[in-house]
Write an enzyme that holds these catalytic residues in place. Structure first.
Site, PDB file in Angstrom:
ATOM      1  N   SER A 109      60.877  76.419  26.656  1.00 51.44           N
ATOM      2  CA  SER A 109      61.318  77.159  27.835  1.00 51.44           C
ATOM      3  C   SER A 109      60.604  78.495  27.960  1.00 51.44           C
ATOM      4  CB  SER A 109      62.830  77.398  27.731  1.00 51.44           C
ATOM      5  OG  SER A 109      63.281  78.284  28.739  1.00 51.44           O
ATOM      6  N   GLN A 130      57.890  74.844  29.996  1.00 54.41           N
ATOM      7  CA  GLN A 130      58.728  74.946  31.197  1.00 54.41           C
ATOM      8  C   GLN A 130      58.545  76.333  31.804  1.00 54.41           C
ATOM      9  OE1 GLN A 130      61.671  77.083  31.173  1.00 54.41           O
ATOM     10  NE2 GLN A 130      61.853  76.748  33.366  1.00 54.41           N
ATOM     11  N   TYR A 132      59.360  79.253  34.632  1.00 56.05           N
ATOM     12  CA  TYR A 132      60.191  79.873  35.668  1.00 56.05           C
ATOM     13  C   TYR A 132      59.313  80.792  36.493  1.00 56.05           C
ATOM     14  CZ  TYR A 132      64.741  78.312  33.859  1.00 56.05           C
ATOM     15  OH  TYR A 132      65.820  77.554  33.481  1.00 56.05           O
ATOM     16  N   THR A 158      60.265  74.572  36.936  1.00 51.24           N
ATOM     17  CA  THR A 158      61.662  74.323  37.295  1.00 51.24           C
ATOM     18  C   THR A 158      61.901  74.790  38.723  1.00 51.24           C
ATOM     19  OG1 THR A 158      62.456  74.479  35.024  1.00 51.24           O
ATOM     20  CG2 THR A 158      64.059  74.887  36.761  1.00 51.24           C
ATOM     21  N   LYS A 255      60.376  70.047  37.813  1.00 55.60           N
ATOM     22  CA  LYS A 255      61.616  69.737  37.105  1.00 55.60           C
ATOM     23  C   LYS A 255      62.791  70.123  37.996  1.00 55.60           C
ATOM     24  CE  LYS A 255      63.955  70.781  32.697  1.00 55.60           C
ATOM     25  NZ  LYS A 255      65.243  71.170  33.287  1.00 55.60           N
ATOM     26  N   HIS A 279      69.708  69.836  36.531  1.00 56.02           N
ATOM     27  CA  HIS A 279      69.862  70.919  35.554  1.00 56.02           C
ATOM     28  C   HIS A 279      71.142  70.746  34.741  1.00 56.02           C
ATOM     29  CE1 HIS A 279      67.510  74.642  34.775  1.00 56.02           C
ATOM     30  NE2 HIS A 279      68.583  75.027  34.134  1.00 56.02           N
ATOM     31  N   ARG A 282      74.527  72.044  35.976  1.00 53.77           N
ATOM     32  CA  ARG A 282      74.811  73.465  35.797  1.00 53.77           C
ATOM     33  C   ARG A 282      74.509  74.296  37.043  1.00 53.77           C
ATOM     34  NH1 ARG A 282      74.986  74.390  30.114  1.00 53.77           N
ATOM     35  NH2 ARG A 282      73.824  76.345  30.013  1.00 53.77           N
TER      36      ARG A 282
END
Length: 382
Positions: A109, A130, A132, A158, A255, A279, A282
């Protein structure tokens, strides 16, 4: 309960609940609003039955798959998840070593607690970073270049965290990263002295990919919802995703794709994979479960892009059902996070071993020797 008595997802969850202070456990365990979507992510698999064939000579089975150019020894990999050293002091190091041992991919992440550079040294197998998309373009460029320099194989952007989901359990427990003591949480931390000792005496908690760029990478305590809502760029659009895909110039996935329309656009901008994911329930409660949505997405783009079913997977049969529908592979987060919290690397190793044994057994019981022999012909919807 001990690790040797952990035979399934619920066993690992129970052991993690014993080992972790309540705010930390509920951060992993919780989801958005009424958690309806979170539960449906798993129960959706119950609405489809497997139809086995017999007398097919199944002494040798091959469960390997190729997904986004990566050869995996098993059809499920460790999805990227944040903050892993909160759950066990070994954190991402434990997951990287266990995934490498089992020949599967490890997702790291942006909010990892160990650097991509260190992970690259620990894990010789396939690695996913991953991404962001932050307001800070300098941070975005730095993340991409660090992942490239560390020779990560896949980049996954994501796309379902444009704002933070309503995670009410975190509101009740006061969960932040790093944890802060509050009157309500003090007792829980005090009654889990081993976790507290490791957290306080091992290396200082940090999110090194963010350090020097945003305050959330330092010791400023923030909720993950606040991070999503204040530091990620809510103006992110398809043009941004296309530019990032071109900038990475390699295996690139989105994602958090849930609609056929978005799956088709992912193909159009040059993606090589998509994770059908909400996710882990969530973000948007009341949204569709990945397995429920899988067939129409596979029908639309399955011959053009690698489709991964992510979320709710707890059993080998869940994996076989997803692959029968048309997914190339599956991935999960809680699947291994409970095991990490329960026992570090030994826990992740055991959960992956359990899953491998289940898949091999279930393949033999289905009468197949390779996963490409699965199809919707061996499924019946109730």
């Amino acid at each position: 309960m001990s690790l040797k008595n952990c035979h399934n997802f619920q066993d690992f969850r129970a052991l993690a609940k014993r080992r972790l202070p309540a705010p930390i456990f509920h951060y992993i365990d919780g989801a958005a609003d009424d958690e309806i979507t979170y539960r449906r992510n798993t129960t959706s698999f119950d609405d489809v039955d497997l139809v086995p064939n017999v007398l097919n000579g199944v002494e040798d089975v091959d469960m390997s798959v190729e997904v986004m150019g990566q050869k995996l020894d098993m059809p499920i990999y460790c999805a990227p998840t944040a903050l892993q050293r909160l759950f066990h002091h070994e954190g991402e190091r434990a997951v990287a070593k266990a995934a490498t041992k089992h020949g599967t991919m490890f997702g790291v992440s942006s909010l990892a607690t160990v650097t991509v550079e260190e992970i690259a040294k620990l894990a010789s197998g396939p690695k996913m970073f991953q991404f962001y998309f932050h307001k800070d373009r300098g941070l975005n460029d730095a993340l991409l270049e660090r992942a490239r320099a560390a020779k990560f194989n896949v980049m996954a952007l994501t796309v379902d965290t444009i704002t933070g989901g309503n995670r009410e359990r975190d509101k009740r427990t006061g969960f932040t990263s790093p944890p802060k003591l509050t009157p309500s949480s003090l007792l829980s931390f005090a009654t889990h002295p081993m976790w507290a000792w490791n957290f306080l005496t091992k290396e200082k908690f940090d999110m090194p990919h963010l350090s020097g760029h945003v305050s959330a990478g330092t010791n400023l305590a923030v909720s993950v919802g606040d991070y999503f809502s204040t530091m990620l760029d809510q103006s992110m659009n398809w043009d941004d995703a296309e530019k990032l895909c071109a900038q990475w110039n390699g295996q690139f996935a989105l994602k958090g794709i849930m609609s056929v329309e978005d799956a088709k656009r992912a193909v159009d901008i040059g993606c090589t994979g998509i994770m059908v994911s909400n996710h882990g329930g969530r973000q948007l409660d009341g949204s569709r479960a990945p397995f429920d949505q899988l067939a129409e997405i596979c029908d639309a783009v399955g011959d053009k892009i690698d489709v991964i079913c992510e979320g709710g997977i707890q059993r080998g049969t869940h994996v076989l059902k997803a692959l029968s529908v048309g997914a190339k592979a599956c991935s999960g987060g809680r699947l291994y996070l409970y095991a990490l919290a329960a026992a570090g690397q030994a826990g992740v190793d055991r959960v992956l071993d359990n899953m491998k044994i289940e898949i091999e057994r279930d393949m033999k019981l289905m009468g197949i020797t390779s996963l490409d022999q699965l199809s919707r012909d061996n499924l019946r919807w109730r």
